[in-house]
Design an enzyme around this catalytic site. Structure first.
Site, PDB file in Angstrom:
ATOM      1  N   GLN A  10       0.832  -1.192   0.000  1.00 33.71           N
ATOM      2  CA  GLN A  10       0.000   0.000   0.000  1.00 33.71           C
ATOM      3  C   GLN A  10       0.873   1.249   0.000  1.00 33.71           C
ATOM      4  O   GLN A  10       1.909   1.300   0.659  1.00 33.71           O
ATOM      5  CB  GLN A  10      -0.896  -0.018   1.238  1.00 33.71           C
ATOM      6  CG  GLN A  10      -2.073   0.914   1.153  1.00 33.71           C
ATOM      7  CD  GLN A  10      -3.178   0.508   2.104  1.00 33.71           C
ATOM      8  OE1 GLN A  10      -3.327  -0.659   2.434  1.00 33.71           O
ATOM      9  NE2 GLN A  10      -3.960   1.474   2.545  1.00 33.71           N
ATOM     10  N   SER A  93       4.160  -6.299   2.878  1.00 25.94           N
ATOM     11  CA  SER A  93       2.853  -6.190   3.527  1.00 25.94           C
ATOM     12  C   SER A  93       1.755  -6.759   2.616  1.00 25.94           C
ATOM     13  O   SER A  93       1.710  -7.957   2.369  1.00 25.94           O
ATOM     14  CB  SER A  93       2.581  -4.735   3.919  1.00 25.94           C
ATOM     15  OG  SER A  93       1.417  -4.623   4.695  1.00 25.94           O
ATOM     16  N   LEU A  94       0.884  -5.910   2.085  1.00 23.49           N
ATOM     17  CA  LEU A  94      -0.123  -6.356   1.122  1.00 23.49           C
ATOM     18  C   LEU A  94       0.502  -7.191   0.006  1.00 23.49           C
ATOM     19  O   LEU A  94      -0.078  -8.177  -0.453  1.00 23.49           O
ATOM     20  CB  LEU A  94      -0.822  -5.138   0.522  1.00 23.49           C
ATOM     21  CG  LEU A  94      -1.547  -5.357  -0.821  1.00 23.49           C
ATOM     22  CD1 LEU A  94      -2.777  -6.194  -0.616  1.00 23.49           C
ATOM     23  CD2 LEU A  94      -1.839  -4.041  -1.489  1.00 23.49           C
ATOM     24  N   ARG A 118      -9.506  -7.649   4.173  1.00 26.85           N
ATOM     25  CA  ARG A 118      -8.387  -7.195   5.014  1.00 26.85           C
ATOM     26  C   ARG A 118      -8.371  -5.669   5.111  1.00 26.85           C
ATOM     27  O   ARG A 118      -8.230  -5.107   6.197  1.00 26.85           O
ATOM     28  CB  ARG A 118      -7.073  -7.704   4.423  1.00 26.85           C
ATOM     29  CG  ARG A 118      -5.806  -7.323   5.183  1.00 26.85           C
ATOM     30  CD  ARG A 118      -4.611  -7.954   4.473  1.00 26.85           C
ATOM     31  NE  ARG A 118      -3.336  -7.727   5.149  1.00 26.85           N
ATOM     32  CZ  ARG A 118      -2.444  -6.798   4.823  1.00 26.85           C
ATOM     33  NH1 ARG A 118      -2.705  -5.959   3.815  1.00 26.85           N
ATOM     34  NH2 ARG A 118      -1.298  -6.688   5.471  1.00 26.85           N
ATOM     35  N   HIS A 202       0.307  -2.948  11.001  1.00 27.37           N
ATOM     36  CA  HIS A 202       1.384  -3.724  11.617  1.00 27.37           C
ATOM     37  C   HIS A 202       1.670  -3.286  13.050  1.00 27.37           C
ATOM     38  O   HIS A 202       2.813  -3.280  13.497  1.00 27.37           O
ATOM     39  CB  HIS A 202       2.649  -3.668  10.752  1.00 27.37           C
ATOM     40  CG  HIS A 202       2.422  -4.148   9.361  1.00 27.37           C
ATOM     41  ND1 HIS A 202       2.187  -5.470   9.056  1.00 27.37           N
ATOM     42  CD2 HIS A 202       2.336  -3.468   8.188  1.00 27.37           C
ATOM     43  CE1 HIS A 202       1.992  -5.594   7.755  1.00 27.37           C
ATOM     44  NE2 HIS A 202       2.056  -4.385   7.210  1.00 27.37           N
ATOM     45  N   GLN A 251       1.797 -11.434  10.426  1.00 34.27           N
ATOM     46  CA  GLN A 251       2.142 -10.231   9.668  1.00 34.27           C
ATOM     47  C   GLN A 251       1.182  -9.082   9.944  1.00 34.27           C
ATOM     48  O   GLN A 251       1.561  -7.910   9.889  1.00 34.27           O
ATOM     49  CB  GLN A 251       2.139 -10.568   8.169  1.00 34.27           C
ATOM     50  CG  GLN A 251       2.573  -9.444   7.243  1.00 34.27           C
ATOM     51  CD  GLN A 251       1.560  -9.178   6.149  1.00 34.27           C
ATOM     52  OE1 GLN A 251       0.427  -8.821   6.423  1.00 34.27           O
ATOM     53  NE2 GLN A 251       1.971  -9.367   4.905  1.00 34.27           N
TER      54      GLN A 251
END
Length: 315
Positions: A10, A93-94, A118, A202, A251
């Site tokens: 992102q 991440s994503l 999510r 996170h 994560q």
């Protein structure tokens, strides 16, 4: 040449991303159309036309970036051909979810539905304006962890992304993030930057999201990965469905170990990193994480053509 494919997270989004692939290649159009059908609305219209505020909404941003990245990858596979498999896949991440789709762990349809959920859960987890993230530049990771502990002894702020040497992102409740920024400056940070994000990703505030995502995993069809995936939470490869699901769970509320992930892939033989999807953030980070490796972005048709020529040389 031994390479890895990496997928952006992102922040790489922009209105119109992937449109040149959509206009040029039927393989890309197929990916966009499948994503629209899976979600039950025109994600493609949001990606191509905006408005920008809509695309920045986490529930749209996450499936949008995944869709564009997979569209580019499918063009490489179907229009050019990839004669030799990558040694690893990884995503920031994503982007780790994109890597799952790329490796066949999840279908495109399950992938976009899962990250749409999510994104919505992440946005709903913390009321808007109460969470924040900030980049701390020029301070060692252990020093960043120390200022977070000093500013937020109950864990209200923590390191969220260890991106590269000298760049750590912190995340948490906005008042504690700002306090940690002040303490980081006092500790010698070159710069601190409050990021334009909508939630404290996170961080421990995301733990309820992890629980709900884990529940959603049971409704998806999972397969073993065709290529090992380097986990954000572990900075090491995961091979089984059970390992992958545990890594995704962790994560959600644990730091992204991007620098360690790049170093691990390089130590295991990767000398070239190709960033597949919008932007070139990871390309820059990779070069900072490991001197001497090659890194190249593929986010536009001209970049695609350049990468295609390199792939043809591998035959």
């Amino acid at each position: 040449m031994t390479y890895a494919l990496v997928f952006p997270g992102q922040g790489s989004q922009e209105t119109g991303m992937g449109k040149d692939f959509y206009d040029t290649f039927s393989s890309a159009r197929d990916v966009f159309n499948r994503a629209d059908q899976a979600l039950g609305f025109s994600l493609s219209a949001v990606i191509f036309n905006g408005p920008e505020e809509e695309l920045r909404r986490t529930a749209f941003t996450q499936p949008a970036i995944l869709t564009v990245s997979i569209a580019v990858l499918e063009c490489l596979r179907r229009e050019t051909g990839i004669p030799r498999a990558p040694l690893f896949l990884a995503g920031h991440s994503l982007g780790e979810y994109t890597a799952l789709v790329a490796s066949g762990v999840l279908s495109l349809e399950d992938g976009v539905r899962l990250v749409h959920l999510r994104g919505r859960l992440m946005q709903e987890a913390v009321p808007e304006g109460e969470g924040a993230m900030a980049a701390i530049l020029g301070l060692a990771p252990e020093s960043v962890a120390a200022v977070c502990s000093e500013a937020a002894p109950e864990g209200e702020c923590q390191p969220a992304n260890f991106n590269s040497p000298g760049q750590v992102v912190i995340s948490g409740s906005i008042e504690f993030v700002k306090a940690a920024m002040d303490k980081a400056k006092e500790a010698g940070a070159k710069k601190t930057v409050l990021l334009n994000v909508s939630a404290p990703f996170h961080s421990r505030q995301m733990r309820p999201v992890a629980d709900k995502l884990q529940e959603a995993f049971s409704s998806m069809s999972w397969k073993e990965p065709s290529v090992p995936i380097v986990s954000n939470a572990l900075a090491s490869p995961v091979h089984s469905v059970a390992e992958i699901q545990k890594a995704l769970f962790d994560q959600t509320f644990m730091p992204v170990l991007w620098q360690d992930s790049v170093v691990r892939m390089a130590e295991d033989g990767v000398d070239t990193f190709w960033e597949i999807g919008p932007g070139s953030v990871l390309t820059g980070l990779v070069k900072k994480c490991r001197k001497g490796v090659a890194a190249q972005a593929c986010s536009s048709v001209p970049e695609f053509e350049a990468l295609s020529n390199k792939l043809k040389e591998m035959v």
